[in-house]
Each structure stands twice: as structure tokens, then as C-alpha cells.
Write a protein that holds these residues in place. Structure first.
Motif, PDB file in Angstrom:
ATOM      1  N   UNK A 156       0.834  -1.199   0.000  1.00 36.61           N
ATOM      2  CA  UNK A 156       0.000   0.000   0.000  1.00 36.61           C
ATOM      3  C   UNK A 156       0.873   1.255   0.000  1.00 36.61           C
ATOM      4  N   UNK A 157       1.886   1.297   0.854  1.00 36.82           N
ATOM      5  CA  UNK A 157       2.792   2.448   0.918  1.00 36.82           C
ATOM      6  C   UNK A 157       3.555   2.588  -0.402  1.00 36.82           C
ATOM      7  N   UNK A 158       3.994   1.484  -0.973  1.00 36.32           N
ATOM      8  CA  UNK A 158       4.695   1.536  -2.262  1.00 36.32           C
ATOM      9  C   UNK A 158       3.801   2.108  -3.358  1.00 36.32           C
ATOM     10  N   UNK A 159       2.527   1.702  -3.369  1.00 37.16           N
ATOM     11  CA  UNK A 159       1.593   2.256  -4.357  1.00 37.16           C
ATOM     12  C   UNK A 159       1.422   3.759  -4.158  1.00 37.16           C
ATOM     13  N   UNK A 160       1.342   4.200  -2.915  1.00 36.54           N
ATOM     14  CA  UNK A 160       1.242   5.631  -2.653  1.00 36.54           C
ATOM     15  C   UNK A 160       2.494   6.360  -3.138  1.00 36.54           C
ATOM     16  N   UNK A 161       3.661   5.793  -2.871  1.00 40.78           N
ATOM     17  CA  UNK A 161       4.911   6.388  -3.351  1.00 40.78           C
ATOM     18  C   UNK A 161       4.921   6.482  -4.879  1.00 40.78           C
ATOM     19  N   UNK A 162       4.493   5.422  -5.552  1.00 40.47           N
ATOM     20  CA  UNK A 162       4.459   5.435  -7.019  1.00 40.47           C
ATOM     21  C   UNK A 162       3.521   6.513  -7.547  1.00 40.47           C
ATOM     22  N   UNK A 163       2.364   6.649  -6.917  1.00 35.13           N
ATOM     23  CA  UNK A 163       1.411   7.683  -7.340  1.00 35.13           C
ATOM     24  C   UNK A 163       1.957   9.077  -7.051  1.00 35.13           C
ATOM     25  N   UNK A 164       2.709   9.211  -5.962  1.00 31.88           N
ATOM     26  CA  UNK A 164       3.331  10.497  -5.635  1.00 31.88           C
ATOM     27  C   UNK A 164       4.314  10.885  -6.735  1.00 31.88           C
ATOM     28  N   UNK A 165       5.094   9.930  -7.210  1.00 36.68           N
ATOM     29  CA  UNK A 165       6.046  10.208  -8.285  1.00 36.68           C
ATOM     30  C   UNK A 165       5.326  10.678  -9.544  1.00 36.68           C
ATOM     31  N   UNK A 166       4.232  10.004  -9.891  1.00 36.17           N
ATOM     32  CA  UNK A 166       3.456  10.400 -11.066  1.00 36.17           C
ATOM     33  C   UNK A 166       2.914  11.812 -10.910  1.00 36.17           C
TER      34      UNK A 166
END
Length: 115
Positions: A39-49
Motif C-alpha cells: 500500500x505504501x509503495x503504491x502511494x509512493x508510485x502515485x506520488x512520483x506520477x
């Protein structure tokens, strides 16, 4: 074994998650399951986008920050990250986030616990 928690070390600036304290520089220590880390990794990925979208839109001078939807998304995701870290963090992590003053009492309780 997804239900077992283990220690993870989080670097907010670089969006990195380490499994050991000596793997890199980190800001926060948490105890999380594999699905919570995903879940945290997905949030990080979306933050990058969202970060890249903001960068490109920042070159349009007539658009103000608060009128750009990706900035609101970025802020909301950052709040989710800190809320999640607060919930999963050790006492030192929680104290640090409390001192930052970015979470109110309601946001320290994750609304959606379905990691």
C-alpha cells in the motif's frame, strides 16, 4: 504469512523502503505486513506520477497552485503516507510526526484499513 509484521525503515524524500536499518538513510521506522508495505509503495508510485505532472504544469505561469488538481492529489497522498506511517510507526516515529503538526486528531486514524 502476509499477516506477520516486520520492521521497515522509510525514507520519505527518496520514497524508499528498507528492510534493515543499515541499508540506507531513513526517517521513520514502522512495523508492517507485506500488504501494508505494498500500500505504501503504491502511494509512493502515485506520488512520483503526480510530482512529474506538477513539474510540467508548473511551467504554465497563469495556473495557480491551488487550482491544479494534481497538487491537491499530491497533498492528499502525502497526508495518507504520513497517516499510515503514524499508525504503523514506533513511538519515535509517532512523536516525530506529531511534532510536524501535519496531522489532526481525525487523520491519525486511517479511515480505510483495507491495505
Amino acid at each position: 504469512m502476509d499477516g506477520q509484521k516486520q520492521s521497515y525503515y522509510i525514507n520519505i524524500q527518496s520514497n524508499e523502503i528498507f528492510t534493515g536499518p543499515f541499508e540506507g538513510e531513513w526517517d521513520f521506522k514502522i512495523e508492517a505486513t507485506e500488504s501494508q508495505i505494498n500500500f505504501i509503495e503504491r502511494l509512493f508510485n502515485r506520488m512520483d506520477e503526480t510530482d512529474w505532472e506538477s513539474y510540467f504544469r508548473s511551467h504554465i505561469p497563469y495556473l495557480e497552485y491551488h487550482h491544479q488538481p494534481q497538487n491537491k492529489e499530491y497533498d492528499q497522498r502525502m497526508l495518507w503516507i504520513y497517516t499510515t506511517l503514524y499508525e504503523l510507526g514506533d513511538e519515535k516515529t509517532r512523536e516525530h510526526i506529531r511534532k510536524m503538526g501535519i496531522l489532526n486528531e481525525d487523520s491519525t486514524r486511517i479511515q480505510n484499513k483495507s491495505f
